[in-house]
Design a protein around this motif. Structure first.
Motif, PDB file in Angstrom:
ATOM      1  N   LEU A 135       0.854  -1.181   0.000  1.00 27.08           N
ATOM      2  CA  LEU A 135       0.000   0.000   0.000  1.00 27.08           C
ATOM      3  C   LEU A 135       0.892   1.233   0.000  1.00 27.08           C
ATOM      4  O   LEU A 135       2.003   1.210   0.555  1.00 27.08           O
ATOM      5  N   PRO A 136       0.440   2.322  -0.606  1.00 32.56           N
ATOM      6  CA  PRO A 136       1.295   3.510  -0.702  1.00 32.56           C
ATOM      7  C   PRO A 136       1.602   4.134   0.643  1.00 32.56           C
ATOM      8  O   PRO A 136       0.769   4.172   1.542  1.00 32.56           O
ATOM      9  N   ALA A 137       2.824   4.646   0.762  1.00 34.18           N
ATOM     10  CA  ALA A 137       3.261   5.271   2.011  1.00 34.18           C
ATOM     11  C   ALA A 137       2.453   6.520   2.329  1.00 34.18           C
ATOM     12  O   ALA A 137       2.359   6.922   3.494  1.00 34.18           O
ATOM     13  N   SER A 138       1.886   7.145   1.325  1.00 33.91           N
ATOM     14  CA  SER A 138       1.115   8.373   1.542  1.00 33.91           C
ATOM     15  C   SER A 138      -0.129   8.127   2.407  1.00 33.91           C
ATOM     16  O   SER A 138      -0.664   9.061   3.005  1.00 33.91           O
ATOM     17  N   GLU A 139      -0.582   6.871   2.473  1.00 37.32           N
ATOM     18  CA  GLU A 139      -1.762   6.540   3.274  1.00 37.32           C
ATOM     19  C   GLU A 139      -1.399   6.149   4.711  1.00 37.32           C
ATOM     20  O   GLU A 139      -2.274   5.953   5.545  1.00 37.32           O
ATOM     21  N   PHE A 140      -0.097   6.031   4.981  1.00 38.84           N
ATOM     22  CA  PHE A 140       0.334   5.553   6.300  1.00 38.84           C
ATOM     23  C   PHE A 140       0.237   6.690   7.323  1.00 38.84           C
ATOM     24  O   PHE A 140       0.790   7.774   7.110  1.00 38.84           O
ATOM     25  N   PRO A 141      -0.474   6.457   8.444  1.00 41.23           N
ATOM     26  CA  PRO A 141      -0.618   7.514   9.446  1.00 41.23           C
ATOM     27  C   PRO A 141       0.661   7.703  10.258  1.00 41.23           C
ATOM     28  O   PRO A 141       1.480   6.792  10.370  1.00 41.23           O
ATOM     29  N   SER A 142       0.814   8.867  10.830  1.00 40.05           N
ATOM     30  CA  SER A 142       2.000   9.154  11.636  1.00 40.05           C
ATOM     31  C   SER A 142       1.600   9.892  12.899  1.00 40.05           C
ATOM     32  O   SER A 142       0.691  10.729  12.873  1.00 40.05           O
ATOM     33  N   LEU A 143       2.282   9.570  14.004  1.00 37.49           N
ATOM     34  CA  LEU A 143       2.054  10.324  15.235  1.00 37.49           C
ATOM     35  C   LEU A 143       2.661  11.712  15.162  1.00 37.49           C
ATOM     36  O   LEU A 143       2.342  12.587  15.964  1.00 37.49           O
ATOM     37  N   GLY A 144       3.527  11.909  14.185  1.00 38.68           N
ATOM     38  CA  GLY A 144       4.203  13.198  14.065  1.00 38.68           C
ATOM     39  C   GLY A 144       5.449  13.225  14.933  1.00 38.68           C
ATOM     40  O   GLY A 144       5.423  12.804  16.092  1.00 38.68           O
ATOM     41  N   ARG A 145       6.528  13.683  14.373  1.00 42.67           N
ATOM     42  CA  ARG A 145       7.788  13.717  15.115  1.00 42.67           C
ATOM     43  C   ARG A 145       7.737  14.802  16.180  1.00 42.67           C
ATOM     44  O   ARG A 145       7.379  15.948  15.896  1.00 42.67           O
ATOM     45  N   LEU A 146       8.072  14.413  17.389  1.00 47.56           N
ATOM     46  CA  LEU A 146       8.102  15.347  18.514  1.00 47.56           C
ATOM     47  C   LEU A 146       9.400  16.127  18.464  1.00 47.56           C
ATOM     48  O   LEU A 146      10.485  15.571  18.589  1.00 47.56           O
ATOM     49  N   GLU A 147       9.301  17.415  18.255  1.00 47.79           N
ATOM     50  CA  GLU A 147      10.480  18.267  18.136  1.00 47.79           C
ATOM     51  C   GLU A 147      10.670  19.184  19.342  1.00 47.79           C
ATOM     52  O   GLU A 147      11.782  19.452  19.769  1.00 47.79           O
ATOM     53  N   ASP A 148       9.554  19.685  19.876  1.00 47.85           N
ATOM     54  CA  ASP A 148       9.627  20.632  20.994  1.00 47.85           C
ATOM     55  C   ASP A 148       9.212  19.952  22.291  1.00 47.85           C
ATOM     56  O   ASP A 148       8.244  19.197  22.328  1.00 47.85           O
TER      57      ASP A 148
END
Length: 374
Positions: free
Chosen positions: A112-125
């Motif tokens: 399946l395409p990576a564009s559909e893969f959900p992400s928690l989002g990288r914690l930067e701050d």
């Protein structure tokens, strides 16, 4: 995407990432692992929308790119391949399949395409600090047994991580289910101020694994009010935090328990386990009778399971006290915090909370609520 990787490194990364994959889910792509090839490395990411595990390994990248593949199937294939083989993975955009080759083996998998893969989002701050891996792993192991499984009190379904209000460089970990409480502390040089957070049970297990892998090396933690991220080399673990207020646990830690018994943890653990054999599943009550020089453990199963009694040598010079505890709670507590060596049991009276701790220990203690026994 067209890459070549070494089987052992690929398997290790897959095994770590796979722990974030839920076997049962209503979103098909959550059963997949994201593979991203770039810059001479293959990065793997898996998530269940509450935790996210990321790891990477060296790879020969004939063509960079990304795609998601079924995590369980891919893990099973790589696990069963012979040791030492090179794995070639090619993802074709023409027919929607990924081809995996190793030796004489060939597999075709749907992707399946990576564009559909959900992400928690990288914690930067957030608040960042390093912590010795082995110290954190030990503290988590001593505390997590007391995490509540009661869903209605969701704010107890994890470990409360916070800075000791009295000691600036001391990190505290606390868990309680209302019947027992475990507290552990460890020194972290330069520990910054941050609001206390509650790390959920599943995340605690993964954080402990990463801390064990770090051993004596530092584990980098990054904390925000809603997320925690831990990084060790190229491995990264991110989790959402429990949105709730942990109770004021200090109010349930007794201060005046003057009746102190000292005994060997392994002797108490074995004795409670033995007499608990005849205890009822519903109550598991064990009567503790503290007297001069000895502790008598009694179990009477009124439902027809029989009775049991055993004596344990102790150092105790206070008034006799008869108090009841859930035998399973005592066994769990000792297995997690003190399997061997001397321990202290500090009591007040039969109806008050009891403290179990190592002698002279200032970095850990457990509180156990009593129960009625006949």
């Amino acid at each position: 995407m067209n890459i070549t990787v070494e089987r052992a490194a690929f398997l290790a990364a897959l095994q770590r990432a796979h722990r974030a994959v839920e076997r049962r889910n209503t979103i098909p792509i959550l059963a997949n692992v994201l593979l991203r090839a770039e810059g001479g490395r293959l990065t793997l990411i898996a998530t269940d929308l509450d935790i996210e595990i990321e790891d990477s390994l060296p790879a020969e990248c004939a063509a960079e790119g990304e795609a998601t593949l079924p995590a369980q199937t891919l893990l099973d294939i790589v696990r069963k391949l012979p040791e030492g083989v090179q794995i070639k993975l090619e993802v074709s955009t023409d027919n929607g399949t990924a081809t995996l080759r190793a030796g004489r083996s060939r597999f075709a998998l749907n992707w399946l395409p990576a564009s559909e893969f959900p992400s928690l989002g990288r914690l930067e701050d957030g608040v960042a600090f390093d912590i010795p891996g082995h110290a954190l792993a030990d503290a988590l192991a001593r505390v997590k047994f007391a995490i509540s499984t009661e869903e209605t009190r969701y704010y107890l379904n994890g470990i409360y991580l916070h800075r000791d209000p009295q000691v600036a460089d001391r990190l505290r970990l606390v868990a309680t289910d209302g019947h027992r409480l475990s507290l552990a502390s460890l020194t972290v040089e330069g520990l910054p101020e941050f609001p206390g957070v509650i790390v959920p049970r599943k995340a605690v297990d993964e954080l402990e694994r990463l801390a064990q892998a770090a051993d004596k090396a530092p584990l980098a933690l990054l904390l925000s009010p809603v997320k925690l991220a831990a990084t060790l080399g190229k491995a990264r673990f991110t989790t959402k935090l429990i949105d709730g207020t942990f109770p004021d646990y200090g109010r349930v830690i007794p201060l005046g328990n003057a009746h102190v018994a000292t005994l060997q943890a392994e002797e108490l653990l074995s004795a409670v386990d033995r007499v608990g054999t005849v205890a009822s599943e519903r109550g598991r009550a064990v009567k503790f009778t503290f007297g001069a020089g000895k502790l008598v453990l009694d179990v009477i199963n009124a439902e027809g399971g029989g009775s049991a009694s055993e004596e344990v040598d102790i150092a105790y010079a206070a008034d006799d006290i008869i108090i009841g505890f859930n035998g399973k709670y005592v066994v769990d507590l000792l297995n997690a915090t003190a399997k061997t060596g001397p321990i202290e049991i500090a009591l007040a009276d039969p109806g008050s909370p009891t403290i179990l701790r190592r002698p002279e220990a200032s970095d850990a203690l457990c509180v156990l609520m009593p129960m009625r026994v006949s």
